[in-house]
Design an enzyme around this catalytic site. Structure first.
Site, PDB file in Angstrom:
ATOM      1  N   LYS A   1      73.145 106.782  67.196  1.00 58.36           N
ATOM      2  CA  LYS A   1      73.402 106.082  65.927  1.00 58.36           C
ATOM      3  C   LYS A   1      74.005 104.693  66.126  1.00 58.36           C
ATOM      4  CE  LYS A   1      72.146 109.498  63.210  1.00 58.36           C
ATOM      5  NZ  LYS A   1      70.902 109.412  62.437  1.00 58.36           N
TER       6      LYS A   1
ATOM      7  N   TYR B   1      68.522 112.986  61.774  1.00 57.66           N
ATOM      8  CA  TYR B   1      68.289 112.543  63.160  1.00 57.66           C
ATOM      9  C   TYR B   1      67.773 111.099  63.184  1.00 57.66           C
ATOM     10  CZ  TYR B   1      66.460 113.054  67.982  1.00 57.66           C
ATOM     11  OH  TYR B   1      66.194 112.908  69.327  1.00 57.66           O
TER      12      TYR B   1
ATOM     13  N   HIS C   1      58.067 107.060  68.007  1.00 60.67           N
ATOM     14  CA  HIS C   1      58.473 108.324  68.635  1.00 60.67           C
ATOM     15  C   HIS C   1      58.906 109.297  67.553  1.00 60.67           C
ATOM     16  CE1 HIS C   1      59.362 110.183  72.496  1.00 60.67           C
ATOM     17  NE2 HIS C   1      60.092 110.976  71.742  1.00 60.67           N
TER      18      HIS C   1
ATOM     19  N   TYR D   1      65.785 118.102  75.041  1.00 57.85           N
ATOM     20  CA  TYR D   1      67.167 118.600  75.051  1.00 57.85           C
ATOM     21  C   TYR D   1      67.147 119.968  75.731  1.00 57.85           C
ATOM     22  CZ  TYR D   1      68.046 115.064  71.437  1.00 57.85           C
ATOM     23  OH  TYR D   1      68.149 113.880  70.732  1.00 57.85           O
TER      24      TYR D   1
ATOM     25  N   PRO E   1      77.431 109.394  71.528  1.00 56.33           N
ATOM     26  CA  PRO E   1      76.030 109.006  71.773  1.00 56.33           C
ATOM     27  C   PRO E   1      75.032 110.154  71.584  1.00 56.33           C
ATOM     28  CG  PRO E   1      77.204 109.183  73.849  1.00 56.33           C
ATOM     29  CD  PRO E   1      78.221 109.368  72.764  1.00 56.33           C
TER      30      PRO E   1
END
Ligand code: APR
Length: 406
Positions: free
Chosen positions: A307, A403, A82, A211, A303
């Site tokens: 991570k 990220y 992904h 998002y 969250p």
């Protein structure tokens, strides 16, 4: 097995690991493979351990660690690469192909319950020791030459395990944290944001992590499997998880993710829901004599940046290497540096998670926001940050590196 190990009583081990999550099971596999006498003490039963749905986004480094130790066969077979995320704002939508930015690394989408099941199966098939239904109550005498772990066994009876080292991998509410000596630092931050976390029995609605930065609140879309999707909705602090009907949840997700512009979301039954108050904390130091922390027991990143499980695997490898150096070769240098090395990675992850939270959530929605306070100034800076990420390649490379990276 060396002579010393074979005539040990059943309640002893060189290393007692508390918790059979990503941290504890990665550590158990690495120590057992290195010939270190260890045992995992897990309060839940095997079925619960194998089916608990948690995270699902493995960083490239996590895959490398698991590959190095022959623990990645399942994720290579069933995991999905992904590398794209999509930001939907009231100024338009933009996508970041983060797999082609920064270090050009991708995530592997692999449900955590599948990873934990793989780790547990590998550990058991290799002959690793684990005691299910065994809840650690306290870690005692960690400052001495060996520690004692007080437990309640599967029949509820009090018992004790003696260990040269105890690895606290039992999460932020576990016995390891409860046993830390006075004066241990606990850095913490309440980000002032609450999410309603959902697992929907519905296929992903877009081919990216979505998002939605909506003026009425954040919404997030994370693929899990072909039939399951993780959603988050910014939610009223203190509201119970069942306050909204499924119909209202889908209406709000459709609205915030702007389905009118981007095509409908695939609806389905909400299988799981939970209220998540975005909080972070870090324990310092991570070593207290023979007690060492890893995973959520060591730090809890909010969250927003996925991570947690990735830090857990990274710390488990660092701890395994340090314990093998000490127990098999009498070299304690890595153990002495364990806390400092982990904290470098932890604070890098915390900083990025903090940046993500500020980026995804408008300060104007904070319950405490007032027109005369700094909220509008922070909102203007946030909008500038969004525009910078949309237009600046340098900013996009920075985002991609943090990220996916650790
Ligand atoms: N005694 C024994 N076992 C315990 C105790 C206890 N007192 N308390 C908790 N446990 C067990 C839990 O049942 C669980 O199986 O410890 C394990 C902790 O696992 P996780 O919470 O998954 O923690 P960790 O391995 O650190 O993984 C951290 O993975 O769960 C994801 O994203 C999530 O950030 C989290 C990351």
């Amino acid at each position: 097995m060396t002579e010393r190990q074979t005539n040990r009583t059943a309640q002893e081990a060189d290393v007692v690991i508390l918790g059979a999550g990503p941290a504890g099971l990665t550590l158990g596999n690495l120590l057992h493979t290195a010939g270190i006498d260890c045992v995992v003490l897990e309060r839940a039963d095997p079925e619960r351990v194998r089916t608990r749905a948690r995270a699902g986004f493995l960083a490239a480094n996590t895959v490398r660690v698991l590959d190095r130790h022959g623990l990645a066969e399942g994720l290579h077979r069933r995991g999905q690469p992904h590398g794209t995320c999509e930001f939907r704002t009231d100024q338009g939508t933009f996508r970041l192909d983060y797999g082609a930015l920064g270090r050009r690394e991708q995530h592997t989408v692999y449900p955590q319950q599948d990873l934990v099941t793989d780790l547990l199966t590998h550990y058991l098939e290799a002959g690793g020791r684990i005691a299910f239904g065994t809840e650690a109550q306290a870690v005692q005498d960690a400052a001495g030459p060996s520690a004692v772990v007080a437990v309640r066994d599967a029949e509820g009876r009090p018992a004790h395990w003696r260990a040269r080292y105890v690895a606290g991998c039992d999460g932020r509410h576990g016995a390891a944290r409860r046993s830390l000596p006075p004066g241990t630092l606990r850095h913490h931050r309440d980000h002032g944001v609450t999410w309603l976390g959902l697992i929907a029995e519905a296929p992903p609605s877009l081919d990216a992590v979505g998002y939605a930065l909506h003026p009425d609140g954040f919404a997030g879309h994370m693929p899990r499997t072909a039939d399951l999707t993780r959603y988050y909705l910014q939610y009223a602090p203190g509201a119970p998880a069942d306050a909204w009907s499924e119909q209202r949840i889908w209406a709000e997700l459709d609205r915030r993710m702007r389905t009118a512009d981007h095509g409908p979301l695939h609806h389905g039954r909400i299988l799981q829901r939970s209220v998540i108050d975005l909080r972070s904390d870090v324990i310092e130091p991570l070593r207290h004599g023979s007690l060492l922390l890893a995973g959520d027991a060591a730090s809890l990143p909010a969250p927003a940046a996925a991570k947690g499980a990735n830090l857990a695997v990274l710390e488990a490898e660092l701890l395994a290497e340090a314990l093998v150096d000490e127990l098999a070769h009498g070299d304690s240098r890595a153990l002495d540096r364990y806390s400092e090395r982990c904290l470098q990675h932890i604070w890098r992850a915390q900083e990025f998670a903090h940046w993500m939270i500020q980026f995804l959530h408008s300060p104007l929605l904070a319950p405490t926001a007032r027109p005369e306070d700094e909220s509008f100034f922070h909102e203007a800076m946030r909008r500038s940050r969004i525009e910078s990420l949309r237009t600046s390649r340098t900013h996009q490379d920075w985002f991609a590196e943090n990220y996916v990276g650790l």
